[in-house]
Design a protein around this motif. Structure first.
Motif, mmCIF file in Angstrom:
data_model
loop_
_atom_site.group_PDB
_atom_site.id
_atom_site.type_symbol
_atom_site.label_atom_id
_atom_site.label_comp_id
_atom_site.label_asym_id
_atom_site.label_seq_id
_atom_site.Cartn_x
_atom_site.Cartn_y
_atom_site.Cartn_z
ATOM 1 N N LYS A 66 0.816 -1.223 0.000
ATOM 2 C CA LYS A 66 0.000 0.000 0.000
ATOM 3 C C LYS A 66 0.845 1.267 0.000
ATOM 4 O O LYS A 66 0.303 2.375 -0.031
ATOM 5 N N SER A 67 2.170 1.102 0.041
ATOM 6 C CA SER A 67 3.042 2.277 -0.023
ATOM 7 C C SER A 67 2.942 2.930 -1.395
ATOM 8 O O SER A 67 2.576 2.297 -2.390
ATOM 9 N N ASP A 68 3.308 4.209 -1.464
ATOM 10 C CA ASP A 68 3.177 4.983 -2.706
ATOM 11 C C ASP A 68 4.174 4.499 -3.757
ATOM 12 O O ASP A 68 5.345 4.255 -3.468
ATOM 13 N N TRP A 69 3.690 4.386 -4.986
ATOM 14 C CA TRP A 69 4.511 3.936 -6.103
ATOM 15 C C TRP A 69 5.380 5.090 -6.608
ATOM 16 O O TRP A 69 4.902 6.192 -6.833
ATOM 17 N N THR A 70 6.684 4.828 -6.798
ATOM 18 C CA THR A 70 7.607 5.883 -7.263
ATOM 19 C C THR A 70 8.332 5.509 -8.550
ATOM 20 O O THR A 70 9.131 6.301 -9.049
ATOM 21 N N GLY A 71 8.106 4.319 -9.070
ATOM 22 C CA GLY A 71 8.773 3.912 -10.305
ATOM 23 C C GLY A 71 10.264 3.712 -10.097
ATOM 24 O O GLY A 71 10.686 3.020 -9.169
ATOM 25 N N PHE A 72 11.074 4.358 -10.949
ATOM 26 C CA PHE A 72 12.526 4.184 -10.905
ATOM 27 C C PHE A 72 13.237 5.300 -10.138
ATOM 28 O O PHE A 72 14.457 5.443 -10.247
ATOM 29 N N GLU A 73 12.507 6.053 -9.352
ATOM 30 C CA GLU A 73 13.103 7.156 -8.603
ATOM 31 C C GLU A 73 14.172 6.669 -7.624
ATOM 32 O O GLU A 73 15.188 7.335 -7.409
ATOM 33 N N ASN A 74 13.934 5.498 -7.008
ATOM 34 C CA ASN A 74 14.889 4.989 -6.019
ATOM 35 C C ASN A 74 16.224 4.598 -6.643
ATOM 36 O O ASN A 74 17.260 4.620 -5.977
ATOM 37 N N PHE A 75 16.193 4.255 -7.915
ATOM 38 C CA PHE A 75 17.422 3.826 -8.579
ATOM 39 C C PHE A 75 18.352 5.012 -8.877
ATOM 40 O O PHE A 75 19.547 4.814 -9.081
ATOM 41 N N LYS A 76 17.797 6.210 -8.900
ATOM 42 C CA LYS A 76 18.618 7.392 -9.143
ATOM 43 C C LYS A 76 19.588 7.634 -7.997
ATOM 44 O O LYS A 76 20.609 8.299 -8.167
ATOM 45 N N TYR A 77 19.295 7.064 -6.831
ATOM 46 C CA TYR A 77 20.139 7.256 -5.650
ATOM 47 C C TYR A 77 21.559 6.746 -5.884
ATOM 48 O O TYR A 77 22.524 7.339 -5.414
ATOM 49 N N LEU A 78 21.676 5.662 -6.649
ATOM 50 C CA LEU A 78 22.996 5.073 -6.899
ATOM 51 C C LEU A 78 23.833 5.913 -7.863
ATOM 52 O O LEU A 78 25.051 5.803 -7.885
ATOM 53 N N PHE A 79 23.193 6.733 -8.676
ATOM 54 C CA PHE A 79 23.908 7.450 -9.728
ATOM 55 C C PHE A 79 23.789 8.968 -9.610
ATOM 56 O O PHE A 79 24.296 9.690 -10.456
ATOM 57 N N ALA A 80 23.130 9.447 -8.560
ATOM 58 C CA ALA A 80 22.880 10.887 -8.443
ATOM 59 C C ALA A 80 24.049 11.650 -7.840
ATOM 60 O O ALA A 80 24.066 12.877 -7.886
ATOM 61 N N THR A 81 25.021 10.972 -7.281
ATOM 62 C CA THR A 81 26.125 11.656 -6.617
ATOM 63 C C THR A 81 27.433 11.445 -7.382
ATOM 64 O O THR A 81 27.521 10.621 -8.299
ATOM 65 N N ASP A 82 28.444 12.182 -6.966
ATOM 66 C CA ASP A 82 29.765 12.053 -7.591
ATOM 67 C C ASP A 82 30.451 10.743 -7.223
ATOM 68 O O ASP A 82 31.442 10.358 -7.844
ATOM 69 N N ASP A 83 29.936 10.056 -6.206
ATOM 70 C CA ASP A 83 30.549 8.806 -5.760
ATOM 71 C C ASP A 83 30.151 7.616 -6.624
ATOM 72 O O ASP A 83 30.669 6.516 -6.442
ATOM 73 N N ALA A 84 29.199 7.800 -7.552
ATOM 74 C CA ALA A 84 28.688 6.679 -8.347
ATOM 75 C C ALA A 84 29.807 5.984 -9.120
ATOM 76 O O ALA A 84 29.900 4.750 -9.142
ATOM 77 N N TRP A 85 30.685 6.778 -9.763
ATOM 78 C CA TRP A 85 31.776 6.194 -10.538
ATOM 79 C C TRP A 85 32.761 5.472 -9.624
ATOM 80 O O TRP A 85 33.233 4.384 -9.942
ATOM 81 N N VAL A 86 33.060 6.063 -8.467
ATOM 82 C CA VAL A 86 34.038 5.485 -7.545
ATOM 83 C C VAL A 86 33.567 4.138 -7.015
ATOM 84 O O VAL A 86 34.314 3.151 -7.028
ATOM 85 N N ILE A 87 32.314 4.072 -6.561
ATOM 86 C CA ILE A 87 31.830 2.822 -5.967
ATOM 87 C C ILE A 87 31.671 1.733 -7.025
ATOM 88 O O ILE A 87 31.921 0.555 -6.752
ATOM 89 N N THR A 88 31.269 2.117 -8.239
ATOM 90 C CA THR A 88 31.146 1.126 -9.315
ATOM 91 C C THR A 88 32.522 0.615 -9.734
ATOM 92 O O THR A 88 32.727 -0.594 -9.904
ATOM 93 N N ARG A 89 33.486 1.530 -9.878
ATOM 94 C CA ARG A 89 34.849 1.147 -10.234
ATOM 95 C C ARG A 89 35.449 0.218 -9.186
ATOM 96 O O ARG A 89 36.030 -0.830 -9.516
ATOM 97 N N ASN A 90 35.321 0.600 -7.915
ATOM 98 C CA ASN A 90 35.901 -0.217 -6.844
ATOM 99 C C ASN A 90 35.272 -1.602 -6.799
ATOM 100 O O ASN A 90 35.975 -2.614 -6.664
ATOM 101 N N THR A 91 33.962 -1.665 -6.907
ATOM 102 C CA THR A 91 33.268 -2.955 -6.819
ATOM 103 C C THR A 91 33.705 -3.898 -7.925
ATOM 104 O O THR A 91 34.040 -5.060 -7.681
ATOM 105 N N ILE A 92 33.730 -3.395 -9.160
ATOM 106 C CA ILE A 92 34.067 -4.252 -10.304
ATOM 107 C C ILE A 92 35.550 -4.617 -10.300
ATOM 108 O O ILE A 92 35.913 -5.794 -10.456
#
Length: 318
Positions: A65-91
């Motif tokens: 019953k929570s409000d539907w937001t679509g793909f808004e939550n996925f922007k959290y992983l790529f909305a900051t400058d750290d997105a490239w760093v965390i993806t690079r480190n993980t891979i």
């Protein structure tokens, strides 16, 4: 009477044969049951909860019953400058772990296969022990070596070479090597047991024939052991590729002691989401990260298996 003249088995006879065959494998089914129950409870029951990743979760309203937001939550992983760093480190870390841990596990398994008697059991247990140690304890063991004031390396190793102590927990440049070393120390024992079990199943007649023909140990390893280990190597590598967007949370969070100065080399997707969850308390964003990692991992393992199938169909998983 020819085969064409034989009468087909009666339906009742087929049922009896099927029941006898089933009854013969009942012990195997019972052994499978705990694993199947765990797989169902841990991997399949939570699947409906994936919808949280597409909603703004509210505990009062509940999941559905929570409000539907679509793909808004996925922007959290790529909305900051750290997105490239965390993806690079993980891979990059996972790629290095796959290569280093696989090579070391094969080398150790080959060495253990040449040892016999009680010494072999002792070495097997000693190598497997780090895999069973909690990440929290591993973090404190590493701290005992790297502590600035009381660490073994600063107080016993570096003075032998006339060097001053290093502030390990404030110098990011050292941590890629430290994390690779700790990962190998902790993981090689488990992978080694798998390769060793495969090695012990090989027909020793091949090695005896190669020895008679004058092949040295290195040639036996190169032309016999490695080719026969190839299916196992490919299977374990494909499984590791499927989790290349995941990281060992204990290794990247507990071992560096959550030091902010080391985030540039120790921050991965898992630790980033965990720290964000602690600060924001947003469960939906954490769920979105899990869905993203699972989908990408699924695509990667399909792609890797397709490549292996093109090169060597018999070595592919399916």
């Amino acid at each position: 009477m020819t085969m064409a003249q034989k009468k087909p088995a009666a339906p009742g006879g087929r049922k009896k044969m099927s029941w006898r065959r089933f009854r013969r494998y009942i012990p195997i089914y019972l052994l499978m049951l705990p694993g199947l129950i765990y797989l169902f409870v841990n991997n399949y029951m939570p699947l409906p909860g994936l919808v949280v990743a597409f909603k703004q979760y509210n505990a009062r309203k509940g999941i559905y019953k929570s409000d539907w937001t679509g793909f808004e939550n996925f922007k959290y992983l790529f909305a900051t400058d750290d997105a490239w760093v965390i993806t690079r480190n993980t891979i990059c870390y996972n790629l290095v772990f796959i290569v280093v841990n696989t090579v070391l596990a094969i080398v150790v398994a080959i060495i253990l296969s040449e040892i016999w008697g009680r010494a072999k059991k002792f070495y097997q247990s000693a190598i497997l022990l780090p895999f069973l140690i909690s990440s929290v304890i591993v973090g404190y063991l590493v701290f005992a070596f790297l502590s600035v004031e009381n660490g073994y390396i600063n107080n016993a190793i570096l003075p032998l070479f006339g060097k001053e102590g290093v502030s390990w927990y404030s110098e990011p440049k050292y941590w890629p090597f430290i994390l690779v070393f700790v990962s190998a120390w902790k993981s090689v024992g488990y992978n080694c047991i798998i390769y060793l079990a495969t090695l012990l199943g090989f027909d020793r007649a091949y090695y005896e024939s190669a020895q008679i023909d004058g092949a040295t140990k290195l040639k036996q390893i190169r032309y016999l052991t490695i080719p026969m280990l190839k299916p196992t190597i490919i299977m374990l590598t494909l499984m590791s590729v499927g989790r290349i967007f995941y990281s060992d949370f204990g290794l990247f969070y507990q071992v560096p002691m959550n030091q902010g100065a080391l985030y540039s080399t120790t921050q991965t997707i898992d630790t980033y989401v965990y720290r964000g969850l602690l600060q924001l308390g947003n469960i939906s964003m954490s769920a979105a990260a899990g869905v993203y990692q699972s989908v990408v991992g699924f695509i990667l393992i399909l792609s890797a298996n397709l490549i292996v199938r093109k090169i060597d169909r018999d070595s592919a998983l399916w």
